[in-house]
Design a protein around this motif. Sequence first.
Motif, PDB file in Angstrom:
ATOM      1  N   GLY A  86      -9.987  -1.842  -8.513  1.00  0.00           N
ATOM      2  CA  GLY A  86      -9.587  -2.430  -7.244  1.00  0.00           C
ATOM      3  C   GLY A  86      -8.277  -1.887  -6.720  1.00  0.00           C
ATOM      4  O   GLY A  86      -7.634  -2.496  -5.877  1.00  0.00           O
ATOM      5  N   VAL A  87      -7.859  -0.730  -7.214  1.00  0.00           N
ATOM      6  CA  VAL A  87      -6.569  -0.169  -6.819  1.00  0.00           C
ATOM      7  C   VAL A  87      -6.739   0.857  -5.698  1.00  0.00           C
ATOM      8  O   VAL A  87      -5.990   0.864  -4.729  1.00  0.00           O
ATOM      9  N   LEU A  88      -7.760   1.698  -5.828  1.00  0.00           N
ATOM     10  CA  LEU A  88      -7.952   2.785  -4.862  1.00  0.00           C
ATOM     11  C   LEU A  88      -8.757   2.266  -3.671  1.00  0.00           C
ATOM     12  O   LEU A  88      -9.881   1.806  -3.815  1.00  0.00           O
ATOM     13  N   LEU A  89      -8.150   2.327  -2.472  1.00  0.00           N
ATOM     14  CA  LEU A  89      -8.839   1.827  -1.283  1.00  0.00           C
ATOM     15  C   LEU A  89      -9.600   2.924  -0.571  1.00  0.00           C
ATOM     16  O   LEU A  89     -10.658   2.710  -0.016  1.00  0.00           O
ATOM     17  N   ARG A  95      -7.763  -7.916  -7.097  1.00  0.00           N
ATOM     18  CA  ARG A  95      -7.979  -6.949  -8.162  1.00  0.00           C
ATOM     19  C   ARG A  95      -8.955  -7.479  -9.197  1.00  0.00           C
ATOM     20  O   ARG A  95      -9.869  -6.781  -9.617  1.00  0.00           O
ATOM     21  N   GLU A 149      -3.599   0.360  -3.363  1.00  0.00           N
ATOM     22  CA  GLU A 149      -3.000  -0.971  -3.173  1.00  0.00           C
ATOM     23  C   GLU A 149      -2.453  -1.405  -4.528  1.00  0.00           C
ATOM     24  O   GLU A 149      -3.215  -1.574  -5.472  1.00  0.00           O
ATOM     25  N   ARG A 160     -14.269  -3.285   3.670  1.00  0.00           N
ATOM     26  CA  ARG A 160     -14.544  -3.502   2.242  1.00  0.00           C
ATOM     27  C   ARG A 160     -15.315  -4.798   2.058  1.00  0.00           C
ATOM     28  O   ARG A 160     -16.218  -4.885   1.232  1.00  0.00           O
ATOM     29  N   ARG A 199       0.833  -1.201   0.000  1.00  0.00           N
ATOM     30  CA  ARG A 199       0.000   0.000   0.000  1.00  0.00           C
ATOM     31  C   ARG A 199       0.867   1.250   0.000  1.00  0.00           C
ATOM     32  O   ARG A 199       1.923   1.290   0.620  1.00  0.00           O
ATOM     33  N   LEU A 247      -3.236 -10.345  -4.100  1.00  0.00           N
ATOM     34  CA  LEU A 247      -3.557  -9.012  -4.597  1.00  0.00           C
ATOM     35  C   LEU A 247      -4.103  -9.091  -6.016  1.00  0.00           C
ATOM     36  O   LEU A 247      -5.088  -8.432  -6.360  1.00  0.00           O
ATOM     37  N   LEU A 254      -5.225   6.393  -0.719  1.00  0.00           N
ATOM     38  CA  LEU A 254      -4.562   5.159  -0.288  1.00  0.00           C
ATOM     39  C   LEU A 254      -4.758   4.130  -1.401  1.00  0.00           C
ATOM     40  O   LEU A 254      -5.892   3.783  -1.731  1.00  0.00           O
ATOM     41  N   ARG A 276     -12.441  -7.489  -7.605  1.00  0.00           N
ATOM     42  CA  ARG A 276     -13.022  -6.150  -7.486  1.00  0.00           C
ATOM     43  C   ARG A 276     -13.431  -5.627  -8.854  1.00  0.00           C
ATOM     44  O   ARG A 276     -14.484  -5.006  -9.023  1.00  0.00           O
ATOM     45  N   LEU A 277     -12.577  -5.897  -9.848  1.00  0.00           N
ATOM     46  CA  LEU A 277     -12.886  -5.478 -11.215  1.00  0.00           C
ATOM     47  C   LEU A 277     -14.172  -6.153 -11.684  1.00  0.00           C
ATOM     48  O   LEU A 277     -15.082  -5.509 -12.212  1.00  0.00           O
ATOM     49  N   LEU A 280      -9.538  -2.085   7.317  1.00  0.00           N
ATOM     50  CA  LEU A 280      -9.918  -1.505   6.030  1.00  0.00           C
ATOM     51  C   LEU A 280     -10.475  -2.596   5.103  1.00  0.00           C
ATOM     52  O   LEU A 280     -11.535  -2.437   4.485  1.00  0.00           O
TER      53      LEU A 280
END
Lengths: 107, 698
Positions: free
Chosen positions: A33-36, B226, A76, B283, A2, B222, A74, B229-230, B279
């Motif tokens: 899915g990058v920006l937390l 990703r 990831e 989520r 992060r 990760l 932030l 989430r995408l 965090l």
Amino acid sequence: MRYLMTTRPTEQSADETLYAEMGKFIEELTAAGVLLATGGLEPGGVRVTSVGDEITVTDGPFTEAKEAVAGFALVEVRSREEAIELTRRFRRIVGDGESVIQQVFGP
Amino acid sequence: MTDPPTAAGPATGPAVTDVHARIDAVVKLESARIVAALMRVVHDVGLAEELAQDALVAALEQWPAAGVPENPGAWLTAIAKRRAVDHIRRSRRHDRKAEQYAREQDQPPEPAAERDDVLRLMFISCHPLLPTEQRVALTLRVVGGLTAAEIARAFLVTEPVVARRIATAKRTLAEAGVPFALPEADDLAARLSSVLEVVYLIFNEGYSASSGDDLIRPALCLDALRLGRLLAELAPQEAEVHGLVALMEIQASRSAARTGPAGEPVQLHEQNRGRWDQLLIRRGFTAMLRAREIGGTPGPYVLQAAIAVCHAQARTAADTDWAQIAALYGALARLLPTPIVQLNRAVAIGMAAGPEAGLEVADALLADPALRDYHLLPGVRGDLLLRAGRAAEARREFERAAGLARNAAESAFLRRRAAEITVPEPAGRTVGEASAAFLARDDLDPATLRSYGQTLTRLGRAVGEGLPLSSLTPDLVSRACVVAWGDAAPRTWNRHVAAIRSFSAWASGPGGERPFGAAAGGLAPASATGNAGVVAGRAAGGAAGLGDAGVFAGGLRRRPETGGRIAALAGPDLDRLWERADVAVRERTLWRLLHESGAGVRAVLGLNVEDLDLDDRRARGGAGRVSWRAGTARLLPELLAGRTRGPLFLADRRPGPGRMPAEADRCPDTGRGRLSYERAEYLFKQATGATLRMLRPR
């Protein structure tokens, strides 16, 4: 890993185009899915200082505004380079100014 | 053709390596969109990926000197699209189409259309037509932007293997003419579950990796997050997608807390919850809410996520809502009736309704051959038994679990748990001690002793070496035998039965010094006193003489042998087998080779790469000559993937530190061990229900 990207305040005021572009950028990074987390910060704020046993609380604004932080994101990412690449894209949208990227450790 | 403008001026600046690092970052961030945009033009994932690769080469050539363009992702896309148009023009068939794309290409696509393209790409790279390992490799390559080398490192295989998987996948998709379209409504559920499976598999590969030695593997988590989430943004109306994302977010939130300072695993209830990543938990909760809003009957991912949410909501382990978790496992067990789900359900019920209720569920699993060597079954039973006040049994189960655990840290942990339980030393001999004494006899030939040894080792593992011999009942022995060899050929079954009968007869005879009493139940009526049992046991032993079943083999019967020949698989079955696309190349090669050579399973598994003569289609291994025909010959190059030495058939994973095989049984390049007979047999059984020996031609 992060990274926290913080941005210094600037004199320029944001126009509608910039808002629209930023909105799109944030949406895209969230979807990928990058920006937390991201947000803007009030100018000034409250400063809490401790010296020995004494704790002093001071209201802003403060004179050394250069050191202040106006906003944060932030992210990831897989690597430092990815964080830099995203920050480049951010800077291109917001124009002149400065951002700082730092890796976040923990929790 | 002119390239898009680049940022002003050649570089006074960035070193070439910096440019490479930047290109790599851009590709990882943008790969999905670049390849998806190309798919729209060329409708072929292989070609699209090659064009994207070409654009990358152009960037590597131009950027160091000309500077990195202002929008590198758009630059790469534009270059690749131009090449795509050139390609279509060269093929001279779709001129009008090409002109149209040439006109359109500089207009950025609508964001919605772009998103759909990426979703289509994911559906294609996870197409059920492809075996799982190819889906995983292709998805990480085209959607995740990983190189073949990175994928190889993450999955502990060699780079050529990954390259071949990707190439085969592309060829399969091209040959099948899979359209660049979203699945039809009636096909959507199956296609989506194929995508979710790939994402979760990638996640688990990273999540279950042992800590430390290779940071690429945790990075897989990760990548999977990703992708998930995408996918959640692309298919927001699918509850299971959000369920999977919630599950992964919450599992990932515990990654810092789940290993101790020495790399040992820390169980959920002992984790420092302060180290859970709030965090990610939040989520996960958000994703779960989205799944709930969509409603419908919860699918397996939503249910697993709901369980994860229950744990995440508990401030301390004692606050856990076990009744709710037990109910969720019950629902999950109806959807996925696997023994592992049942075992988890047993734990939850044990916490919610007391250890006896949990044991009831766990004990039923003892008869399931799938869990025969699974250390967590005795581990869980040990826990439940201890809480139920059955300390001696608990200790034996922990010892048994420690013997079965593959991971050294886990095994040590289980051994510690066993040692913490103080119970009075069992009266008389244990099963382990009696086996050792039985095998130390000098009146049997070495081959028989070796065969008996195998049987008794397995028996000891099943009932626990530490079990007092006096507690070994016919029921226990029968169940252990059925679980271990119930589906073996009659001849195998009979061999083990004979060994146990011999052991039993010896133990009840004068040499066996078996303490008579409590456990002669198989021969005495249930109401009989211990004394009557002794008499019955002695009487039976005396009457039948040599080879008698003795006191604890009473439930075992020999099975009729079918003339020593095993039924071979017939033509149509075999044809179907060879055509199966859901089977890994290692299995397909092994099965073909067994069928074409007619050689023994051990001989084939014992082959090394250096034994093979590919031109003459034969090999000379330690166990004789093995030869094959065209089917195997076609598969071997893919299996070998450039390897020149070491075992031909390798295990999926690198061995754990506690189970390091001999050097001759290890691949010098990847460190993986030789595929074991048990594992090969298990996989064949899972895939076909038959045994490997049935592959021998009639």
